[in-house]
Design a protein around this motif. Structure first.
Motif, short mmCIF file in Angstrom:
data_model
loop_
_atom_site.label_atom_id
_atom_site.label_comp_id
_atom_site.label_asym_id
_atom_site.label_seq_id
_atom_site.Cartn_x
_atom_site.Cartn_y
_atom_site.Cartn_z
N LYS A 151 0.71 -1.20 0.01
CA LYS A 151 0.01 -0.18 -0.04
C LYS A 151 0.95 1.20 -0.03
O LYS A 151 1.71 1.45 1.06
CB LYS A 151 -0.93 0.13 1.27
CG LYS A 151 -1.83 -1.08 1.36
CD LYS A 151 -2.87 -1.15 0.20
CE LYS A 151 -4.10 -2.09 0.67
NZ LYS A 151 -5.06 -2.42 -0.57
N THR A 152 0.64 1.93 -0.97
CA THR A 152 1.27 3.51 -0.81
C THR A 152 0.32 4.50 -0.16
O THR A 152 -0.78 4.59 -0.24
CB THR A 152 1.38 3.97 -2.39
OG1 THR A 152 0.18 4.03 -2.98
CG2 THR A 152 2.46 3.10 -3.23
N MET A 153 0.87 5.08 0.71
CA MET A 153 0.19 6.19 1.65
C MET A 153 0.88 7.57 1.69
O MET A 153 2.11 7.65 1.60
CB MET A 153 0.12 5.55 3.23
CG MET A 153 -0.33 4.25 3.08
SD MET A 153 -0.48 3.76 4.73
CE MET A 153 -1.28 1.99 4.74
N LYS A 154 0.16 8.52 2.04
CA LYS A 154 0.67 9.79 1.98
C LYS A 154 1.66 9.99 3.32
O LYS A 154 2.80 10.58 2.99
CB LYS A 154 -0.36 10.81 2.19
CG LYS A 154 0.06 12.27 2.40
CD LYS A 154 -1.31 13.18 2.58
CE LYS A 154 -0.76 14.59 2.86
NZ LYS A 154 -1.90 15.51 3.27
N SER A 155 1.36 9.35 4.40
CA SER A 155 2.25 9.34 5.16
C SER A 155 1.87 8.10 6.11
O SER A 155 0.92 7.57 5.94
CB SER A 155 2.20 10.54 6.22
OG SER A 155 2.85 10.19 7.31
N GLU A 210 6.24 10.55 0.87
CA GLU A 210 6.95 11.63 1.53
C GLU A 210 8.32 11.73 0.54
O GLU A 210 8.82 10.78 0.15
CB GLU A 210 7.25 11.37 2.83
CG GLU A 210 5.99 11.49 3.83
CD GLU A 210 6.24 10.92 5.01
OE1 GLU A 210 5.82 11.51 6.04
OE2 GLU A 210 6.41 9.90 5.20
N ASN A 211 8.89 12.79 0.89
CA ASN A 211 10.10 13.12 -0.16
C ASN A 211 11.31 12.08 0.32
O ASN A 211 12.14 11.74 -0.62
CB ASN A 211 10.77 14.55 0.08
CG ASN A 211 11.86 15.04 -0.95
OD1 ASN A 211 11.73 14.47 -2.04
ND2 ASN A 211 12.95 15.45 -0.43
N VAL A 212 11.24 11.91 1.48
CA VAL A 212 12.16 10.46 1.91
C VAL A 212 10.97 9.48 2.53
O VAL A 212 10.58 9.78 3.56
CB VAL A 212 13.16 11.02 3.15
CG1 VAL A 212 13.78 9.74 3.57
CG2 VAL A 212 13.82 12.03 2.66
N PRO A 213 10.72 8.68 1.64
CA PRO A 213 9.60 7.61 1.91
C PRO A 213 9.99 6.84 3.20
O PRO A 213 11.14 6.49 3.52
CB PRO A 213 9.62 6.85 0.65
CG PRO A 213 10.42 7.27 -0.36
CD PRO A 213 11.46 8.40 0.26
#
Length: 276
Positions: A151-155, A210-213
């Motif tokens: 799952k990809t999440m905003k945060s 995020e920019n640094v996942p």
């Protein structure tokens, strides 16, 4: 029922999928209108493309190349200083991939060990309350009895308010409960059990946009899995009756489709609005 294959899976409508069920949960009238071609959803497809961009990479090199061949033009900026290069969303996608691809914990879980029987994009199917249901699982480790959903999440950990729980929670909680992923995993577990006679453990690998996942392996508590599956069971027969034309669809009254059908018939009191 026809045999489900990788080629006909998405065109088949004889089985209900979790994503289609969730659309009917939101608004039966809109979902039916979309199904029969009377309404076209106007939505940003970037989140779906980003998810598939990351998923296809970890499925196989061939799957990723096919995805790029079919969607490559949608990934590139058409204007501005970044014209001809990857859009910023998909630059983040590359960072998400980089954060996972050399992580031993992820690779051992998602791809398994050399002697494991691991199946990617495995099709599962069965019945829930007499309704035919299907699904596709990102990674199933048949040897060790578990499956993984990426799952990809905003945060994952940013602090957010959850109205149902009435407290602040990590963003992953809102993501999982808000999108009904606990019900989705419980459904997949049930379909796997129907097909194999075995119990499989579900895991989520969450990776942030995020920019640094950030990344983590998440395990859903049994009570949440049961809650998700029970909610699905309580509503699925009614949804199926709407799809089969045996029941009139209910309108939510708030979505874009319902707004397009709205007729002014009277005034609404301020106190009624406050009561809502």
């Amino acid at each position: 029922m026809r045999e489900l294959t990788q080629e006909n899976y998405y065109e088949d409508k004889a089985y209900l999928t979790n994503s289609r069920f969730k659309r009917y949960q939101q608004c039966q009238a809109k979902a039916l209108a979309v199904d029969i071609g009377e309404w076209v959803e106007d939505r940003d497809e970037t989140p779906l493309l980003l998810g598939n961009y990351v998923h296809s990479y970890f499925e196989s090199p061939e799957a990723h190349e096919k995805f790029l061949a079919e969607n490559g033009d949608k990934l590139l900026a058409k204007t501005g200083k970044n014209k001809g290069n990857l859009k910023s969303d998909f630059v983040i996608g590359d960072k998400m991939i980089e954060s996972l691809k050399d992580d031993d914990g992820f690779n051992n879980l998602y791809h398994g060990y050399s002697d494991d029987d691991v199946q990617k994009e495995m099709i599962v199917f069965g019945e829930i309350e007499g309704v035919p249901v299907k699904g596709k699982l990102d990674s199933v480790n048949v040897s060790r009895g578990y499956f993984v959903d990426l799952k990809t999440m905003k945060s994952i950990y940013s602090d957010e308010w959850n109205a149902e729980l009435r407290k602040r929670v990590p963003a992953a909680v809102n993501n999982i409960l808000g999108f009904g992923y606990h019900g989705q995993l419980a459904l997949y577990r049930e379909l796997l059990k129907q097909m194999t006679g075995r119990e499989f453990r579900p895991y989520i690998v969450a990776v942030s946009k995020e920019n640094v996942p950030d990344r983590d392996i998440l395990k859903i508590d049994e009570e949440w899995l049961e809650e998700g599956l029970n909610k699905l069971k309580s509503e699925i027969v009614g949804v199926w009756k709407v799809i089969q034309g045996e029941k009139e669809p209910e309108k939510c009254g708030r979505c874009d489709f319902c707004r397009s059908q709205k007729k002014l018939t009277g005034a609404i009191k301020l106190s009624d609005l406050i009561g809502e």
